[in-house]
Design a protein around this motif. Structure first.
Motif, short mmCIF file in Angstrom:
data_model
loop_
_atom_site.label_atom_id
_atom_site.label_comp_id
_atom_site.label_asym_id
_atom_site.label_seq_id
_atom_site.Cartn_x
_atom_site.Cartn_y
_atom_site.Cartn_z
N HIS A 154 79.24 49.50 90.58
CA HIS A 154 79.18 48.85 89.27
C HIS A 154 80.41 49.19 88.44
N ARG A 155 81.03 50.32 88.72
CA ARG A 155 82.30 50.62 88.04
C ARG A 155 83.41 49.73 88.60
N PRO A 200 70.04 49.79 89.07
CA PRO A 200 71.25 50.55 89.42
C PRO A 200 72.16 49.86 90.42
N SER A 201 71.58 49.07 91.31
CA SER A 201 72.41 48.43 92.35
C SER A 201 73.07 47.15 91.84
N CYS A 202 72.74 46.72 90.63
CA CYS A 202 73.28 45.45 90.11
C CYS A 202 74.76 45.61 89.76
N VAL A 203 75.56 44.62 90.17
CA VAL A 203 77.00 44.66 89.88
C VAL A 203 77.45 43.39 89.16
N ASN A 204 76.51 42.71 88.49
CA ASN A 204 76.92 41.57 87.68
C ASN A 204 77.57 42.09 86.40
N PRO A 205 78.86 41.78 86.19
CA PRO A 205 79.55 42.32 85.01
C PRO A 205 78.86 41.95 83.71
N GLU A 206 78.15 40.81 83.70
CA GLU A 206 77.43 40.41 82.49
C GLU A 206 76.37 41.43 82.11
N HIS A 207 75.90 42.18 83.07
CA HIS A 207 74.80 43.12 82.82
C HIS A 207 75.29 44.53 82.53
N LEU A 208 76.60 44.68 82.47
CA LEU A 208 77.16 46.01 82.30
C LEU A 208 77.76 46.17 80.91
N PHE A 209 77.73 47.38 80.43
CA PHE A 209 78.42 47.67 79.17
C PHE A 209 78.95 49.09 79.22
N ALA A 229 76.69 50.01 101.04
CA ALA A 229 76.22 51.40 100.90
C ALA A 229 75.75 51.71 99.48
N ARG A 230 74.67 52.48 99.41
CA ARG A 230 74.15 52.91 98.12
C ARG A 230 73.88 54.41 98.14
N LEU A 231 74.02 55.00 96.97
CA LEU A 231 73.53 56.37 96.80
C LEU A 231 72.01 56.31 96.70
N LYS A 232 71.38 57.48 96.86
CA LYS A 232 69.93 57.51 96.74
C LYS A 232 69.49 57.15 95.33
N SER A 233 70.36 57.33 94.37
CA SER A 233 70.05 56.94 93.00
C SER A 233 70.06 55.42 92.83
N GLY A 234 70.48 54.70 93.85
CA GLY A 234 70.48 53.24 93.80
C GLY A 234 71.85 52.64 93.51
N TYR A 235 72.77 53.44 93.03
CA TYR A 235 74.10 52.91 92.73
C TYR A 235 74.84 52.57 94.02
N GLY A 236 75.45 51.40 94.02
CA GLY A 236 76.25 51.03 95.17
C GLY A 236 77.57 51.78 95.18
N THR A 237 78.15 51.87 96.36
CA THR A 237 79.47 52.49 96.46
C THR A 237 80.39 51.58 97.27
N ILE A 238 81.66 51.67 96.97
CA ILE A 238 82.66 50.91 97.70
C ILE A 238 83.88 51.79 97.87
N ARG A 239 84.50 51.67 99.03
CA ARG A 239 85.68 52.51 99.26
C ARG A 239 86.88 51.92 98.53
N ASP A 240 87.59 52.81 97.88
CA ASP A 240 88.86 52.44 97.29
C ASP A 240 89.89 52.57 98.40
N GLY A 241 90.25 51.45 99.00
CA GLY A 241 91.06 51.49 100.22
C GLY A 241 92.33 52.28 100.07
N ARG A 242 92.93 52.19 98.92
CA ARG A 242 94.22 52.83 98.74
C ARG A 242 94.07 54.35 98.82
N GLN A 243 93.02 54.85 98.16
CA GLN A 243 92.87 56.30 98.09
C GLN A 243 91.89 56.83 99.12
N ARG A 244 91.26 55.95 99.89
CA ARG A 244 90.30 56.37 100.89
C ARG A 244 89.18 57.20 100.28
N ARG A 245 88.79 56.85 99.07
CA ARG A 245 87.65 57.51 98.45
C ARG A 245 86.71 56.44 97.94
#
Ligand SMILES: [Zn+2]
Length: 187
Positions: free
Chosen positions: A47-48, A71-80, A26-42
């Protein structure tokens, strides 16, 4: 499954360890991916989650930014990590400083915010920080902060904040009651 396991199966690493790793779920329209935090159901921004899994917790009020402008990239090398001011400067330099397409509301002040900063604002408010102080930190008005906290704006942004959730943590169908009734969702 753990967050890490659910994360790993949604990442496309076929181009190698140093390439962009597109988020395939799943992605937001801004391109950022999202993932459910299973524990909190949110939902977390993917990328975070990538940063969290690779390097550990993200300090409060800090944004995870992309070196690669994907925005959809989740390679930690590309994040700061950066402050919101860094984020805004970064977005401007990349020509992305405009309202994201999901928010064409009347309140242009929201253009200074993004999904990450909205989540941070809600988290800081939930921790008891005064709205005035948050507004100053993010360079926006207090009413912009209040709108974000109460889901009158950015209703589709759901993260791991302590903001009120309404069950399943739906992103776009999220029925933040106020936002749903006030015609802000003019997509
Ligand atoms: Zn990348």
């Amino acid at each position: 499954m753990t967050l890490r396991e659910r994360f790993e199966i949604k990442v496309d690493k076929r181009d190698g360890p140093h390439a962009c790793w597109p988020w395939t779920a799943a992605r937001l329209k801004s391109g950022y991916g999202t993932i459910r935090d299973g524990r909190q159901r949110r939902h977390l921004l993917a990328h975070r989650a990538a940063w969290l899994l690779a390097y550990g917790p993200i300090p409060s009020g800090i944004c995870v930014l992309h070196r690669c402008d994907v925005p959809s990239c989740v390679n930690p090398e590309h994040l700061f990590l950066g402050t919101l001011a860094d984020n805004n400067a970064d977005m401007r330099s990349k020509g992305r400083g405009k309202n994201p397409p999901t928010h064409r509301g009347k309140n242009n002040a929201s253009a200074k915010l993004n999904g990450d900063s909205v989540l941070e604002i809600r988290r800081r408010a939930a921790d008891g920080e005064p709205q005035r102080a948050i507004a100053r930190a993010f360079g926006v008005t207090k009413s912009t902060v209040a709108d974000a906290i109460r889901f009158r704006s950015w209703a589709y942004v759901r993260g791991d904040s302590k903001a009120p959730a309404d069950g399943a943590g739906a992103m776009n169908g999220g029925k933040a009651p106020e936002a749903a009734n006030q015609g802000n969702r003019d997509e």
